[in-house]
Design a protein around this motif. Structure first.
Motif, short mmCIF file in Angstrom:
data_model
loop_
_atom_site.label_atom_id
_atom_site.label_comp_id
_atom_site.label_asym_id
_atom_site.label_seq_id
_atom_site.Cartn_x
_atom_site.Cartn_y
_atom_site.Cartn_z
N GLN A 108 10.26 -13.64 -9.07
CA GLN A 108 8.87 -13.25 -8.77
C GLN A 108 8.72 -11.74 -8.95
OE1 GLN A 108 8.78 -14.88 -4.72
NE2 GLN A 108 8.69 -12.82 -3.88
N TYR A 109 7.49 -11.32 -9.24
CA TYR A 109 7.23 -9.90 -9.47
C TYR A 109 7.41 -9.12 -8.17
CZ TYR A 109 4.79 -11.78 -13.58
OH TYR A 109 4.46 -12.45 -14.73
N PRO A 110 8.20 -8.06 -8.20
CA PRO A 110 8.37 -7.22 -7.00
C PRO A 110 7.04 -6.60 -6.57
CG PRO A 110 10.06 -6.74 -8.61
CD PRO A 110 9.05 -7.59 -9.30
N SER A 111 6.89 -6.40 -5.25
CA SER A 111 5.64 -5.84 -4.74
C SER A 111 5.86 -4.66 -3.80
CB SER A 111 4.83 -6.93 -4.04
OG SER A 111 5.56 -7.47 -2.98
N ASN A 112 7.04 -4.04 -3.91
CA ASN A 112 7.27 -2.78 -3.19
C ASN A 112 8.41 -2.05 -3.89
OD1 ASN A 112 9.92 -3.49 -1.91
ND2 ASN A 112 8.65 -5.10 -0.99
N THR A 113 8.59 -0.77 -3.55
CA THR A 113 9.54 0.05 -4.31
C THR A 113 10.98 -0.46 -4.19
OG1 THR A 113 8.13 1.97 -3.99
CG2 THR A 113 10.39 2.40 -4.67
N ILE A 114 11.38 -0.84 -2.98
CA ILE A 114 12.77 -1.30 -2.80
C ILE A 114 13.04 -2.52 -3.69
CG2 ILE A 114 14.31 -2.45 -1.14
CD1 ILE A 114 13.35 -0.45 0.96
N ASP A 115 12.13 -3.47 -3.68
CA ASP A 115 12.32 -4.64 -4.54
C ASP A 115 12.20 -4.28 -6.02
OD1 ASP A 115 12.75 -6.18 -2.35
OD2 ASP A 115 10.88 -7.32 -2.47
N ALA A 116 11.32 -3.34 -6.34
CA ALA A 116 11.10 -2.97 -7.75
C ALA A 116 12.35 -2.34 -8.36
CB ALA A 116 9.92 -2.01 -7.87
N LYS A 156 0.85 -1.19 0.00
CA LYS A 156 0.00 0.00 0.00
C LYS A 156 0.89 1.25 0.00
CE LYS A 156 -4.36 1.08 2.23
NZ LYS A 156 -5.15 0.98 3.46
N ASN A 157 0.52 2.25 -0.73
CA ASN A 157 1.25 3.53 -0.82
C ASN A 157 2.55 3.45 -1.62
OD1 ASN A 157 -0.68 4.78 0.78
ND2 ASN A 157 0.39 4.13 2.65
N ASP A 158 2.98 2.24 -2.01
CA ASP A 158 4.25 2.14 -2.72
C ASP A 158 4.07 2.24 -4.23
OD1 ASP A 158 6.38 2.15 -1.02
OD2 ASP A 158 6.99 0.08 -1.36
N LEU A 159 2.85 2.02 -4.69
CA LEU A 159 2.61 2.08 -6.13
C LEU A 159 2.25 3.52 -6.52
CD1 LEU A 159 2.46 0.15 -8.60
CD2 LEU A 159 0.01 0.00 -8.20
N GLY A 160 3.14 4.14 -7.28
CA GLY A 160 2.95 5.54 -7.68
C GLY A 160 1.64 5.75 -8.42
N ILE A 161 1.07 6.94 -8.26
CA ILE A 161 -0.23 7.24 -8.87
C ILE A 161 -0.15 7.15 -10.40
CG2 ILE A 161 0.22 9.74 -8.74
CD1 ILE A 161 -3.24 7.95 -8.56
N ASP A 162 1.02 7.50 -10.97
CA ASP A 162 1.16 7.40 -12.43
C ASP A 162 1.03 5.95 -12.90
OD1 ASP A 162 3.50 6.92 -11.04
OD2 ASP A 162 4.83 7.85 -12.52
N ARG A 163 1.58 5.02 -12.12
CA ARG A 163 1.49 3.60 -12.49
C ARG A 163 0.06 3.10 -12.28
NH1 ARG A 163 6.27 0.93 -9.19
NH2 ARG A 163 5.76 -0.96 -10.36
#
Lengths: 214, 214
Positions: free
Chosen positions: B145-153, A74-81
């Motif tokens: 596996q698909y990353p699910s947070n910014t650090i992993d992404a 939650k909150n980690d996915l940017g609004i643009d994405r």
């Protein structure tokens, strides 16, 4: 209605069928006198630039109206994405701008994604490592043969890893490319389309789905 | 005999079985009083740092003694890559330092290669794009596996493209990793070995093959 997508490098505007972009350092002036009552619907990944837009403009942040099923923190996915993936059934969405975001959708669920530096950032990066690598880039370098000179070697070293990592997650899924380098990258993929205005189109859907324009 | 490999970030020395590295900004002092007559055999990709080494030291540039069959443009293949590939029969040689060079050998011929920014450069690059991406890196991020947070992404977005592009050119060939990040990268490949001292070992071969030490 005027649309604005605030990225890491530009204000992207959409008004009356025309899209335009402005440097983030400039004061965003999109309205004519006749536009004085028009609402700007926007999304932003840049707080500072957002403040400049809000000054003197009647604005609605669309973020509150966008929800997406996702395995992402939650909150980690940017609004643009989120907006790029909005309403996408299946496939991979690639937004190639200052950064390149790659997101995987399956049955309207966001399965995850990853982020690479954008092409311009990659070019500046390799050129800054040593004077021997401070060369022009061959945008037409062949990715199916071993490079045999420095210009091709660094060009291949930028494009091939990007292309392979998108291919690896997309397999046979369809890919939608957007962003400044979306058109260029889409050429490497058979199962792809390029949609320069994907974010604006999805912002319009969000406005419609939430009856924001009455 | 003392060996020195001058790269883009460090002087790498090898003396009496011990390797060491020194910042390029420092004045290279490798000799003790007892070493006064010992020759430093070196290779260099950095003219300025080379001058500092040559001052007050008895040095032999090994470049003139290194030849390699290659499809690469003459003068475009850096001496460090030539030495890394010296005498290699078949396989892929990856030198992961400030930049990551990937070179393909077949029957003692150099078929070509490519160059990516090094891992540290990639990390600095992605972190500098926006404050949202200015995060720590997860060196243990899962690449399957698909990353699910910014650090992993962003971590996935650095490592996965590098790994895939090396896999793509190596297929089932053996891979030799060297350089500061060679050990880390080698872990992603079954058909690989890590040889921290590859350049020094090959420099010793070159000295022997040319009878330089009498």
């Amino acid at each position: 209605m005027i649309l604005c997508d605030i990225g890491n490098s530009y204000y992207h505007f959409y008004k009356d069928g025309v899209s335009s972009k402005m440097d983030l350092n400039s004061t965003p002036k999109i309205k004519q006198k006749s536009d004085v009552d028009r609402t700007i619907y926007y999304i932003s990944v840049n707080k500072e630039a957002e403040k400049h837009l809000l000054k003197d403009n009647k604005c609605v942040n669309l973020e509150q109206f966008v929800s997406i099923e996702s395995y992402y923190d939650k909150n980690d996915l940017g609004i643009d994405r989120k907006v790029a993936c909005y309403n996408q059934e299946n496939g991979v969405i690639v937004d190639a701008g200052s950064a390149i975001t790659v997101d995987i959708m399956h049955k309207k669920e966001h399965l995850g994604g990853f982020i690479m530096p954008g092409i311009e950032a990659m070019i500046n990066n390799i050129q800054s490592i040593s004077s021997a690598l401070d060369k022009n880039i061959n945008m037409a370098v062949k990715l199916n043969q071993y490079p045999s000179n420095t210009i091709d070697a660094i060009s291949f070293g930028i494009f091939k890893p990007i292309v392979l990592s998108i291919k690896n997650v997309s397999q046979k899924k369809n890919i939608v490319f957007t962003g400044g380098d979306g058109k260029f990258l889409s050429k490497f993929f058979e199962n792809s389309i390029h949609n320069e205005r994907l974010l604006f189109l999805n912002m319009m859907k969000i406005i419609k789905d939430n009856n924001l324009e009455g």
